[in-house]
Each structure stands twice: as structure tokens, then as C-alpha cells.
Design a protein around this motif. Sequence first.
Motif, short mmCIF file in Angstrom:
data_model
loop_
_atom_site.label_atom_id
_atom_site.label_comp_id
_atom_site.label_asym_id
_atom_site.label_seq_id
_atom_site.Cartn_x
_atom_site.Cartn_y
_atom_site.Cartn_z
N ALA A 182 41.59 38.28 37.96
CA ALA A 182 41.99 39.37 37.06
C ALA A 182 42.85 40.37 37.82
CB ALA A 182 40.77 40.06 36.45
N ALA A 183 42.23 41.20 38.64
CA ALA A 183 42.96 42.29 39.31
C ALA A 183 44.02 41.76 40.28
CB ALA A 183 41.98 43.20 40.04
N LEU A 184 43.65 40.85 41.15
CA LEU A 184 44.60 40.30 42.12
C LEU A 184 45.74 39.59 41.40
CD1 LEU A 184 45.44 39.73 45.05
CD2 LEU A 184 44.07 37.64 44.93
N TRP A 185 45.42 38.81 40.38
CA TRP A 185 46.45 38.11 39.62
C TRP A 185 47.40 39.11 38.96
CZ3 TRP A 185 47.75 38.04 34.43
CH2 TRP A 185 48.65 37.04 34.06
N GLN A 186 46.85 40.18 38.38
CA GLN A 186 47.68 41.19 37.73
C GLN A 186 48.58 41.90 38.74
OE1 GLN A 186 47.85 41.67 34.43
NE2 GLN A 186 49.43 43.19 34.67
N LEU A 187 48.04 42.23 39.90
CA LEU A 187 48.84 42.91 40.94
C LEU A 187 49.94 42.01 41.50
CD1 LEU A 187 45.97 44.73 42.84
CD2 LEU A 187 47.72 45.79 41.40
N ALA A 188 49.71 40.70 41.47
CA ALA A 188 50.69 39.77 42.03
C ALA A 188 51.82 39.44 41.06
CB ALA A 188 49.98 38.47 42.44
N GLN A 189 51.70 39.87 39.81
CA GLN A 189 52.74 39.59 38.83
C GLN A 189 53.98 40.45 39.09
OE1 GLN A 189 52.45 37.08 36.48
NE2 GLN A 189 50.70 36.74 37.84
N PRO A 190 55.19 39.87 38.92
CA PRO A 190 56.42 40.65 39.19
C PRO A 190 56.67 41.71 38.14
CG PRO A 190 56.92 38.34 38.64
CD PRO A 190 55.45 38.51 38.62
#
Length: 111
Positions: A103-111
Motif C-alpha cells: 500500500a504505502a510503499l507502492w503508492q510512494l513508488a508511483q511516478p
Amino acid sequence: MALWIYRRLPGAGAAPRPVHLAHRIGGAVLLVLSLPIAYHCITAYGVQMDSARVALHSLAGCFFYGAFAAKVLIVRSRHLPGWALPLAGGTLVTLIAILWSSAALWQLAQP
């Protein structure tokens, strides 16, 4: 704190009583803080199987509360084998890492 309480930290010695209390209070506070998030996720999204990441996050969220309840019961029991509590604690840590990374890590990694 649990490692300190169970004397698994080299050179740390026995944990003073306030560490035991802080561990329990910290766990209770974190659980209470997670409940509004879980409520929102369940009511807004439910369990979705659209993608592997979303399915993993949904299932890990469901298993988290079951694992937490199991850990609380295991801590209180004197009849279970010694490996049960570390297994429950490790399961909780693993589920938290899965929830965060999906959730959080995936969201932060989005461009």
C-alpha cells in the motif's frame, strides 16, 4: 521491546517493569489506531482480487487481525509450546511488512 523482555538482546540484561507496560500499551494503541483504517478499507473497498498486489493487501489485512488475536491468546497461555509466541509475533511482523509494502510503499513508488 519483546526481544528485551525475553532477554534476546545481547548485553541488555533484564528489561525493567516499565518496558513490559510500554510494550503492552504500545501494542494496544497501535491496534486501536489501525481500526479506523481497517474499517474504511473494508467498507469502501471490501476484499478485492483485481490484481495480485490488491489481493495480497486485502488478504494480509484480514489475516492481520486474526494473527493479532491469536498472539494475545498465546501470550496468556501457559500450555502452548515455546515456539508458538515467536511464530505469532513473526507472523504479525511479516503481515505488517506486506501491508505496508503493498500500500504505502507502492503508492510512494508511483511516478
